[in-house]
Design a protein around this motif. Structure first.
Motif, PDB file in Angstrom:
ATOM      1  N   TYR A 187       0.640  -1.217  -0.103  1.00 27.88           N
ATOM      2  CA  TYR A 187       0.113  -0.103   0.067  1.00 27.88           C
ATOM      3  C   TYR A 187       0.784   1.285  -0.055  1.00 27.88           C
ATOM      4  CZ  TYR A 187       0.482   0.309   5.221  1.00 27.88           C
ATOM      5  OH  TYR A 187       0.869   0.227   6.435  1.00 27.88           O
ATOM      6  N   ILE A 188       2.350   1.371  -0.084  1.00 25.29           N
ATOM      7  CA  ILE A 188       3.040   2.487  -0.023  1.00 25.29           C
ATOM      8  C   ILE A 188       3.177   2.717  -1.618  1.00 25.29           C
ATOM      9  CG2 ILE A 188       5.070   3.324   0.510  1.00 25.29           C
ATOM     10  CD1 ILE A 188       3.597   2.718   2.916  1.00 25.29           C
ATOM     11  N   VAL A 189       2.919   3.914  -2.079  1.00 25.23           N
ATOM     12  CA  VAL A 189       3.248   4.655  -3.151  1.00 25.23           C
ATOM     13  C   VAL A 189       4.287   5.722  -3.142  1.00 25.23           C
ATOM     14  CG1 VAL A 189       1.052   3.614  -4.052  1.00 25.23           C
ATOM     15  CG2 VAL A 189       1.399   6.171  -3.363  1.00 25.23           C
ATOM     16  N   ALA A 190       4.640   5.930  -4.091  1.00 23.38           N
ATOM     17  CA  ALA A 190       5.479   7.333  -4.704  1.00 23.38           C
ATOM     18  C   ALA A 190       4.703   8.107  -5.428  1.00 23.38           C
ATOM     19  CB  ALA A 190       6.893   6.915  -4.980  1.00 23.38           C
TER      20      ALA A 190
ATOM     21  N   PHE B 285       0.172   6.890   0.658  1.00 26.40           N
ATOM     22  CA  PHE B 285      -0.044   5.401   0.954  1.00 26.40           C
ATOM     23  C   PHE B 285      -1.635   5.577   0.669  1.00 26.40           C
ATOM     24  CE2 PHE B 285      -0.103   7.878   4.827  1.00 26.40           C
ATOM     25  CZ  PHE B 285      -0.992   7.231   5.731  1.00 26.40           C
ATOM     26  N   LEU B 286      -2.031   4.225   0.202  1.00 24.30           N
ATOM     27  CA  LEU B 286      -3.480   4.006  -0.363  1.00 24.30           C
ATOM     28  C   LEU B 286      -4.236   3.496   0.869  1.00 24.30           C
ATOM     29  CD1 LEU B 286      -2.415   1.532  -3.297  1.00 24.30           C
ATOM     30  CD2 LEU B 286      -3.547   3.849  -3.414  1.00 24.30           C
TER      31      LEU B 286
ATOM     32  N   GLU C  83       1.980  12.340 -11.043  1.00 22.60           N
ATOM     33  CA  GLU C  83       2.208  10.935 -11.588  1.00 22.60           C
ATOM     34  C   GLU C  83       2.382  10.198 -10.207  1.00 22.60           C
ATOM     35  OE1 GLU C  83       5.774   8.864 -14.000  1.00 22.60           O
ATOM     36  OE2 GLU C  83       4.748  10.546 -14.940  1.00 22.60           O
ATOM     37  N   VAL C  84       2.021   8.834 -10.362  1.00 19.74           N
ATOM     38  CA  VAL C  84       1.888   7.944  -9.010  1.00 19.74           C
ATOM     39  C   VAL C  84       2.468   6.591  -9.440  1.00 19.74           C
ATOM     40  CG1 VAL C  84       0.854   6.754  -7.171  1.00 19.74           C
ATOM     41  CG2 VAL C  84      -0.545   8.828  -8.060  1.00 19.74           C
ATOM     42  N   LEU C  85       3.454   6.341  -8.584  1.00 20.54           N
ATOM     43  CA  LEU C  85       4.398   5.057  -8.817  1.00 20.54           C
ATOM     44  C   LEU C  85       3.641   3.986  -7.834  1.00 20.54           C
ATOM     45  CD1 LEU C  85       6.779   3.335  -9.909  1.00 20.54           C
ATOM     46  CD2 LEU C  85       8.099   4.212  -7.990  1.00 20.54           C
ATOM     47  N   LEU C  86       3.038   3.048  -8.339  1.00 25.37           N
ATOM     48  CA  LEU C  86       2.430   2.034  -7.626  1.00 25.37           C
ATOM     49  C   LEU C  86       3.371   1.011  -7.184  1.00 25.37           C
ATOM     50  CD1 LEU C  86      -0.822   1.419  -9.870  1.00 25.37           C
ATOM     51  CD2 LEU C  86      -0.544   2.677  -7.796  1.00 25.37           C
ATOM     52  N   PRO C  87       2.940   0.038  -6.252  1.00 24.82           N
ATOM     53  CA  PRO C  87       3.845  -0.837  -5.636  1.00 24.82           C
ATOM     54  C   PRO C  87       4.506  -1.632  -6.658  1.00 24.82           C
ATOM     55  CG  PRO C  87       2.155  -0.751  -3.881  1.00 24.82           C
ATOM     56  CD  PRO C  87       1.842   0.293  -5.286  1.00 24.82           C
TER      57      PRO C  87
ATOM     58  N   CYS D 180      10.882   5.675  -2.876  1.00 27.28           N
ATOM     59  CA  CYS D 180      11.517   6.694  -3.837  1.00 27.28           C
ATOM     60  C   CYS D 180      10.686   6.777  -5.204  1.00 27.28           C
ATOM     61  CB  CYS D 180      13.032   6.369  -3.796  1.00 27.28           C
ATOM     62  SG  CYS D 180      13.870   7.143  -5.109  1.00 27.28           S
ATOM     63  N   PHE D 181      10.344   7.849  -5.613  1.00 33.65           N
ATOM     64  CA  PHE D 181       9.790   8.019  -6.933  1.00 33.65           C
ATOM     65  C   PHE D 181      10.654   7.285  -7.924  1.00 33.65           C
ATOM     66  CE2 PHE D 181       8.476  10.214 -10.608  1.00 33.65           C
ATOM     67  CZ  PHE D 181       7.234   9.740 -10.870  1.00 33.65           C
TER      68      PHE D 181
END
Length: 443
Positions: A178-181, A197-198, A230-234, A284-285
């Motif tokens: 559930y942690i994103v960047a 985080f989601l 912009e979102v970086l998913l797990p 880190c993104f």
């Protein structure tokens, strides 16, 4: 290498084996270096005699007047050219304090472009600009200048090593899911990057993060409406995010993402908690690396003026802004912000829950717009929780990326990290903390 006399209008170079001495003005030296850099950034030439002759002719013309090139200066410039030929990746190894510990694999220096030395190519300078970083000073010709306050600076331990072993495998795996960047962009130039985080909110899954990601760089009391998120998913997939709600006063934002299926969003702890072991988590993104650092809840106070702030002794970097503070059961007990010196400030989940409830209220009254601090009551300057008597928006300063000498940075880190010192006279450890941002001894 040319010797510089402070305050002089010219630079003096000399031959160590002879008596000839030549003087060059700063403008002449600058023209000469510019001509070399221009040659390095242009079409690559052969490294043979013709190439050296061409460079020598160019350097002579740049000085003008038919002056003979000084041996020391020529040697210095040739050294720069050799450095360029040795490879375009001109970064030194990050300091030990900024490198992840116990990763179990070879460290990828490209993840932390925090130190640049000697000469940068056009491609590297362009990369710095697109990442939102300033170009290095034109006078930076030594190994002691580093780029600090980057969004790629790591902290703690990389998943699944180090502090991650204090969680059960199931808990650490759930946290990873559930942690994103996130990163915000103004055109092609990155404006900010942080963690999120989601969570489940208002019947859907959304990203909870810091409002610093959308705050205007020219006016901290406004958002930049031209930013792209912009979102970086797990899963390492990058998707577009849309700002839904934000509170600049409490530095909280919600970002929606489409086509994102989450089996297990963050498990939050709604009730109060005791003084227990905690961990700050971030991603880190650029690299997608998941990291965490452990600590304790502390009674320190700092200079942030938000009345709801609590602190932990966890030490994060800017990468961890907007990430969760969790207990060893993996339950989220707050959201992290950043302080250059005093551990990690965070908002308790009980406070965040009130903010999310306010977001839900104004969301029901809006037709798909973006909710902000003052939507519910236009007569008020901004929305506040019960018991908050602030008469202005809280400030959430984040240090900007800049170039500094490594010695100065290392000294500051050494001074701030010394929270327990042994006193040989008393035979006991002296413990330190922070009161209103000032380091004091605790009794």
């Amino acid at each position: 290498m040319p010797k510089t006399k402070r305050g002089a209008d010219h630079l003096t170079t000399s031959r160590s084996h002879g008596t000839t001495r030549s003087c060059y003005t700063r403008e002449e030296i600058k023209e000469l270096l510019d001509s070399v850099l221009e040659g390095m950034w242009g079409t690559e030439r052969d490294a043979g005699a013709d190439d050296r002759t061409t460079r020598s002719d160019t350097s002579t013309r740049a000085r003008g007047g038919g002056k003979e090139t000084n041996d020391s200066l020529a040697s210095f410039l040739e050294k720069i050219q050799k450095t360029k030929r040795s490879g375009d990746h001109l970064t030194t190894r990050p300091s030990r304090s900024t490198r992840p510990r116990d990763t179990g694999e070879e460290f990828n220096e490209s993840l932390t472009p925090s130190v640049y030395t000697h000469v940068l190519s056009k491609e590297q300078l362009g990369d710095l600009d697109s990442m939102g970083y300033p170009k290095p000073p034109t006078t930076m010709l030594d190994d002691g200048t580093i780029l600090v306050n980057t969004f790629e600076e790591t902290f703690g331990d990389i998943y699944p090593k180090g502090v991650w072993r204090e969680f059960s495998k199931k808990v650490s795996s759930n946290i990873d899911r559930y942690i994103v960047a996130l990163a915000s962009f103004n055109g092609c130039r990155r404006s900010f990057a942080c963690t999120g985080f989601l969570i489940e909110w208002n019947g859907s899954t959304t990203v909870l993060t810091s409002a610093s990601s959308v705050r205007s760089s020219s006016d901290e009391n406004r958002i930049d409406e031209n930013l792209r998120i912009e979102v970086l998913l797990p899963s390492k997939r990058r998707i577009e995010g849309t700002l839904q709600q934000y509170s600049l006063h409490y530095n909280v934002a919600l970002v929606s993402v489409k086509d994102c299926r989450v089996v297990r969003p963050a498990n939050v702890q709604h009730c109060r908690f005791g003084w227990s072991k905690v961990a700050s988590v971030g991603r880190c993104f650029k690299s997608g690396a998941l990291m965490a650092t452990g600590g304790d809840l502390v009674s320190w106070s700092g200079t942030l003026d938000c009345p709801c702030i609590v602190r932990s002794s966890c030490k994060i970097t800017k990468t961890g802004i907007g990430g969760p503070l969790v207990n060893l059961e993996g339950e989220v007990i707050g959201m992290n912000f950043y302080d250059t010196r005093i551990g990690t400030p965070f908002l308790l989940w009980s406070e965040i829950d009130s903010i999310l409830a306010h977001f839900a209220e104004i969301s029901d009254s809006m037709a798909g717009g973006v909710g902000s601090d003052s939507e519910m009551n236009p007569a008020a300057v901004f929305w506040k929780m019960d018991g908050d008597h602030s008469d202005r928006l809280s400030r959430w300063p984040v240090p900007a990326p800049c170039w500094r000498r490594r010695g100065d940075v290392d000294k500051e880190k050494c001074d701030d990290d010394e929270l327990v010192c042994y006193d040989p006279q008393s035979g006991r450890n002296r413990r330190y903390g922070y009161i209103l941002g000032v380091k004091v001894e605790l009794y």
